[in-house]
Design an enzyme around this catalytic site. Structure first.
Site, PDB file in Angstrom:
ATOM      1  N   ASP A  42      13.288  11.860  19.071  1.00  9.76           N
ATOM      2  CA  ASP A  42      13.422  10.520  18.484  1.00  9.76           C
ATOM      3  C   ASP A  42      14.104   9.577  19.486  1.00  9.76           C
ATOM      4  O   ASP A  42      13.639   8.457  19.728  1.00  9.76           O
ATOM      5  CB  ASP A  42      14.252  10.650  17.195  1.00  9.76           C
ATOM      6  CG  ASP A  42      14.661   9.328  16.605  1.00  9.76           C
ATOM      7  OD1 ASP A  42      13.840   8.735  15.892  1.00  9.76           O
ATOM      8  OD2 ASP A  42      15.797   8.871  16.862  1.00  9.76           O
ATOM      9  N   VAL A  76      13.842   0.354  17.018  1.00  7.42           N
ATOM     10  CA  VAL A  76      14.945   0.953  17.776  1.00  7.42           C
ATOM     11  C   VAL A  76      16.255   0.500  17.146  1.00  7.42           C
ATOM     12  O   VAL A  76      16.499  -0.700  17.003  1.00  7.42           O
ATOM     13  CB  VAL A  76      14.921   0.519  19.266  1.00  7.42           C
ATOM     14  CG1 VAL A  76      16.095   1.141  20.009  1.00  7.42           C
ATOM     15  CG2 VAL A  76      13.606   0.906  19.917  1.00  7.42           C
ATOM     16  N   ALA A  90       0.841  -1.204   0.000  1.00  7.10           N
ATOM     17  CA  ALA A  90       0.000   0.000   0.000  1.00  7.10           C
ATOM     18  C   ALA A  90       0.869   1.244   0.000  1.00  7.10           C
ATOM     19  O   ALA A  90       1.818   1.349   0.779  1.00  7.10           O
ATOM     20  CB  ALA A  90      -0.905   0.004   1.228  1.00  7.10           C
ATOM     21  N   GLY A 126      18.782   3.473   7.405  1.00  2.00           N
ATOM     22  CA  GLY A 126      19.054   2.987   6.045  1.00  2.00           C
ATOM     23  C   GLY A 126      17.972   2.016   5.622  1.00  2.00           C
ATOM     24  O   GLY A 126      17.553   1.164   6.415  1.00  2.00           O
ATOM     25  N   GLU A 170      15.915  14.280  10.124  1.00  2.00           N
ATOM     26  CA  GLU A 170      14.507  14.109   9.765  1.00  2.00           C
ATOM     27  C   GLU A 170      14.028  15.405   9.104  1.00  2.00           C
ATOM     28  O   GLU A 170      14.646  16.465   9.267  1.00  2.00           O
ATOM     29  CB  GLU A 170      13.670  13.886  11.036  1.00  2.00           C
ATOM     30  CG  GLU A 170      14.046  12.647  11.813  1.00  2.00           C
ATOM     31  CD  GLU A 170      13.084  11.497  11.605  1.00  2.00           C
ATOM     32  OE1 GLU A 170      12.146  11.640  10.805  1.00  2.00           O
ATOM     33  OE2 GLU A 170      13.286  10.455  12.241  1.00  2.00           O
ATOM     34  N   LYS A 190      12.701   6.043  21.558  1.00  2.86           N
ATOM     35  CA  LYS A 190      13.423   4.766  21.581  1.00  2.86           C
ATOM     36  C   LYS A 190      13.788   4.388  23.015  1.00  2.86           C
ATOM     37  O   LYS A 190      13.741   3.216  23.391  1.00  2.86           O
ATOM     38  CB  LYS A 190      14.663   4.861  20.702  1.00  2.86           C
ATOM     39  CG  LYS A 190      14.304   5.017  19.221  1.00  2.86           C
ATOM     40  CD  LYS A 190      15.495   5.456  18.405  1.00  2.86           C
ATOM     41  CE  LYS A 190      15.146   5.567  16.931  1.00  2.86           C
ATOM     42  NZ  LYS A 190      16.195   6.257  16.166  1.00  2.86           N
ATOM     43  N   GLU A 195      11.369  -5.143  15.822  1.00  5.05           N
ATOM     44  CA  GLU A 195      12.834  -5.106  15.941  1.00  5.05           C
ATOM     45  C   GLU A 195      13.441  -3.841  15.320  1.00  5.05           C
ATOM     46  O   GLU A 195      14.418  -3.288  15.833  1.00  5.05           O
ATOM     47  CB  GLU A 195      13.442  -6.351  15.273  1.00  5.05           C
ATOM     48  CG  GLU A 195      14.934  -6.489  15.408  1.00  5.05           C
ATOM     49  CD  GLU A 195      15.407  -6.554  16.869  1.00  5.05           C
ATOM     50  OE1 GLU A 195      15.167  -7.571  17.515  1.00  5.05           O
ATOM     51  OE2 GLU A 195      15.997  -5.561  17.356  1.00  5.05           O
TER      52      GLU A 195
END
Ligand code: NAP
Length: 439
Positions: A204, A135, A48, A310, A193, A208, A132
């Site tokens: 951010d 973080v 989507a 990444g 960001e 985390k 997973e």
């Protein structure tokens, strides 16, 4: 040889951006290998997106693209949420869980703010919620905390979990760049960001930290309970003073067990710049890399290190979750629920004791050191190290820089000391206060 009767698991991917396009591509190109590991067919039933005509790298076969995420969720065995943000991600994850799918997400913002609702829904329907990649992207840290260390007692976690701020601080330290130069290059390289405050103000990292603290201490930790300071006040002078004293400045996410003033134990979670000794493993985390240093009672110290961002690196963690969810889907039974069994009190930041480096600009006149020392002594903060640099300014009114490193002190004692220093006629300016961690 009889043919293996593979069941076919339907996988719906929500989002075909940096991570989603890589997940789809790896699932399609490595399908045989992944199916053999799972023992079932893994069919991508759709991806989507908002704009099916947009160019994607890697490309996604056009016939898989759809704008109807809700329809895609219906009938899927595994739903992979890679849209990001809160809505429509939250609604789609809830729909997927209610429809009986196992869900995988890389969405730290969603988990940090609506984790409770999502985990409760997953527990209610017996589904699995994997995250997973939420973080430190490619670094396996969620599963080690959730499973490998489930028999241990974690005392403290120190994490470098935001790559862009690590890049900025690292370039200031290793190349001598100013904050502005380092921020400009980080922005040009696409490390920040779209809204850079999420990185540089520590939002951010705080999300985390809340996720890691919850897992490590079997307690629900709301993101609002995380003390948060960013890196915008860190100057080149702070970095130089740290370097001279044998430290490096890192933005750390810290979650730890501390003694509660009311007795027993509680947890404090915080994000702020900190001085780390150059010989600590976290000091060797350069550029945009991430690392999580775990201090466990029985296992000792462990460090998890690697790429914290990444598309393809993050996709690796998502694929691990897909294989895991697929295996559980085949085995049946309820998914492993969120563990909040300890339910430790969440203590205020003030419950923490740590060491500090304080940089002061003082009048270079006799008696200044005694005045400064007494401000510390009056509030019970003992000094470990004093360093004075040469005076500068007009001869009639010279200013000297003092760098003070303290022994362990409570946050409230340090705050009172700083207030006293600010009110002292000898002190021209409290230039910076940075905590020292990792000792
Ligand atoms: P991204 O490149 O912005 O991709 C987002 C995707 O979601 C796009 O394909 C977009 O469609 C699609 N989308 C947005 N709104 C939608 C909607 N209403 N309905 C259907 N599709 C919609 O984001 P990303 O970098 O892949 O990140 C995805 C998630 O992974 C986020 O939660 C992020 O925090 C997490 N994560 C990312 C990294 C990383 O290195 N990138 C690392 C760790 C975790 P269009 O393409 O048509 O616009």
């Amino acid at each position: 040889m009889p043919m293996i009767d593979y069941r076919n698991l339907k996988i719906a991917i929500l989002g075909g951006g940096n991570v989603g396009a890589n997940v789809a591509n790896l699932l399609l190109t490595h399908r045989d290998e992944l199916e053999a590991r799972v023992g079932a067919g893994l069919e991508v039933v759709g991806v989507a997106v908002r704009d099916p005509a947009a160019e994607r790298t890697p490309a996604i076969p056009a016939e898989l693209l759809t704008t109807d995420a809700h329809a895609l969720v219906t009938g899927a065995d595994i739903v992979v949420e890679l849209i990001g943000g809160i809505e429509p991600a939250r609604t789609l994850v809830l729909e997927a869980l209610r429809a009986g799918a196992d869900v995988i997400t890389a969405n730290k913002a969603l988990l940090a703010t609506h984790g409770e609702e999502l985990f409760e829904e997953a527990a209610q329907v017996g589904a699995q919620l994997h995250y997973e990649a939420a973080v430190a992207a490619a670094i396996p840290i969620i599963r080690p905390l959730r499973e490998s260390l489930a028999g241990d007692r974690i005392r403290r976690i120190l994490g470098i979990v935001n790559g862009s701020t690590n890049f900025i601080l690292d370039k200031m330290d290793t190349e001598g760049w100013t904050t502005e130069e380092a921020m400009r290059v980080a922005s040009e390289l696409g490390y920040l960001e779209a809204d850079p405050t999420l990185d540089v103000e520590g939002y951010d990292a705080a999300q985390k930290a809340a996720i890691l603290a919850g897992l490590a201490f079997h307690t629900r930790v709301p993101v609002d309970a995380v003390h948060r300071e960013g890196i915008t006040k860190v100057t080149s002078d702070d970095i130089a003073a740290a370097k001279a004293a044998g430290y490096v400045v890192k933005l750390l996410a810290i979650a730890e067990r501390v003694r509660s003033p009311l007795g027993g134990e509680g947890i404090v979670t915080r994000v702020h710049p900190a001085l780390v000794p150059r010989e600590h493993p976290l000091a060797a985390v350069h550029g945009g890399h991430n690392a999580v240093f775990v201090e466990a009672e029985f296992a000792g110290s462990l460090m998890f290190y690697g790429a914290g961002a990444g598309g393809v690196q993050t996709a690796s963690a998502v694929l691990g979750d897909i294989v895991s969810a697929a295996r559980r889907h085949l085995a049946g039974g309820p998914g492993v629920a969120e563990s909040t069994s300890a339910d430790l009190p969440i203590l205020p930041f003030d419950a923490v004791s740590t060491r500090y480096q304080i940089v002061l600009e003082v009048a270079d006149v006799p008696g200044v050191l005694a005045q400064v020392a007494s401000a510390f002594a009056e509030h019970g903060v003992s000094i470990e190290q004093f360093q004075q640099s040469a005076a500068r300014g007009e001869d009639a009114d010279p200013t000297a820089t003092l760098v003070v490193v303290t022994h362990e002190a409570r946050e409230s004692a340090l705050a009172a000391t700083v207030e006293a220093l600010n009110g002292s006629p000898a002190v021209r300016r409290v230039a910076s206060v940075i905590r020292v961690e990792g000792l």
